[in-house]
Design an enzyme around this catalytic site. Structure first.
Site, PDB file in Angstrom:
ATOM      1  N   LEU A 145       0.792  -1.222   0.000  1.00  0.00           N
ATOM      2  CA  LEU A 145       0.000   0.000   0.000  1.00  0.00           C
ATOM      3  C   LEU A 145       0.828   1.277   0.000  1.00  0.00           C
ATOM      4  CD1 LEU A 145      -2.774  -1.054   2.561  1.00  0.00           C
ATOM      5  CD2 LEU A 145      -2.793  -1.230   0.055  1.00  0.00           C
ATOM      6  N   HIS A 166      -4.890  -4.982  -8.967  1.00  0.00           N
ATOM      7  CA  HIS A 166      -5.823  -4.012  -8.409  1.00  0.00           C
ATOM      8  C   HIS A 166      -7.234  -4.585  -8.499  1.00  0.00           C
ATOM      9  CE1 HIS A 166      -7.314  -0.064  -7.255  1.00  0.00           C
ATOM     10  NE2 HIS A 166      -8.226  -0.188  -8.197  1.00  0.00           N
ATOM     11  N   GLU A 223      -8.773 -12.948  -8.553  1.00  0.00           N
ATOM     12  CA  GLU A 223      -7.365 -12.595  -8.381  1.00  0.00           C
ATOM     13  C   GLU A 223      -6.505 -13.838  -8.155  1.00  0.00           C
ATOM     14  OE1 GLU A 223      -6.538  -9.699  -5.398  1.00  0.00           O
ATOM     15  OE2 GLU A 223      -8.239  -8.433  -5.927  1.00  0.00           O
TER      16      GLU A 223
END
Length: 210
Positions: free
Chosen positions: A97, A114, A184
């Site tokens: 992050l 993302h 993901e």
């Protein structure tokens, strides 16, 4: 350059939190279907719980605490200095992050995932549940995840791959997040395997898989 199970692509995985992406990659490697070796895990804080996965997997860890640096340049150099020392071919962001600046020798060698279909719901401040709530508030019917090369701007680098998932009428942010994360977990290892097989070509913003 193409790699193999006996000559895997060396990667560093960058984490800031729970390390769910790191855990997924470790599990995929164990199936012998992902030709990568995680040579280093870089954590942006000592509190990153995902370090436990590295400990359990006997993977070297470097804690580069962003609070210890007075500039993004200095923080970035510490992150990539460790990656250089570990001799990695590719840097994989897995819930990292903190903003970094990509040095010239790592151009097109850093990838991120993302939790939206970029260019929707991305950029500074869009992470975690904020992304999914923004998608729900906008009323989109499809969301998903994007794997992209990393440059010096948030969620801006060339897109490598995307996977869409439906947004259901009764979704909340948690439900949508779970569906996106499932995508993901399949897409990130697939893309890393493409890199390991030497199938990815990059021409400006256009990324192709041979």
């Amino acid at each position: 350059m193409s790699h193999s199970a006996d000559n895997p692509l060396r990667v560093a995985v960058l984490i800031s939190g729970g390390g769910t992406t790191l855990r997924n990659l470790i599990e995929k490697i164990a199936t012998d279907k992902l030709w990568i070796k995680i040579a280093l895990v870089v954590a942006s804080t000592e509190k990153a719980k995902g370090q436990q996965y590295a400990i359990d997997g006997d993977i070297p860890i470097s804690v580069v605490d962003w609070k210890s640096f007075d500039s993004t340049d200095a923080f970035s150099e510490a992150v990539f200095g460790g990656c250089r020392a570990a001799g990695v071919d590719l840097v994989v962001m897995g819930g990292f992050l903190k903003h970094v600046l990509i040095p010239a020798d790592f151009e097109n060698r850093v990838i991120n995932i993302h939790p939206s279909l970029i260019p929707a719901f991305c950029g500074e401040g869009f992470y975690g549940a904020r992304v999914h709530q923004a998608a729900l508030d906008y009323g989109v019917k499809l969301s998903g995840c994007t794997i992209h090369l990393v440059d010096n701007h948030y969620d801006n680098g060339p897109v490598v791959a995307q996977q869409s998932v439906p947004v259901l009428a009764d979704d909340d942010a948690d439900a949508l997040a779970a569906r996106v994360f499932a995508a993901e977990c399949e897409l990130y290892p697939q893309v890393l395997q493409w890199f390991a097989e030497g199938r990815v070509t990059i021409d400006g913003r256009k990324v192709a898989v041979r």
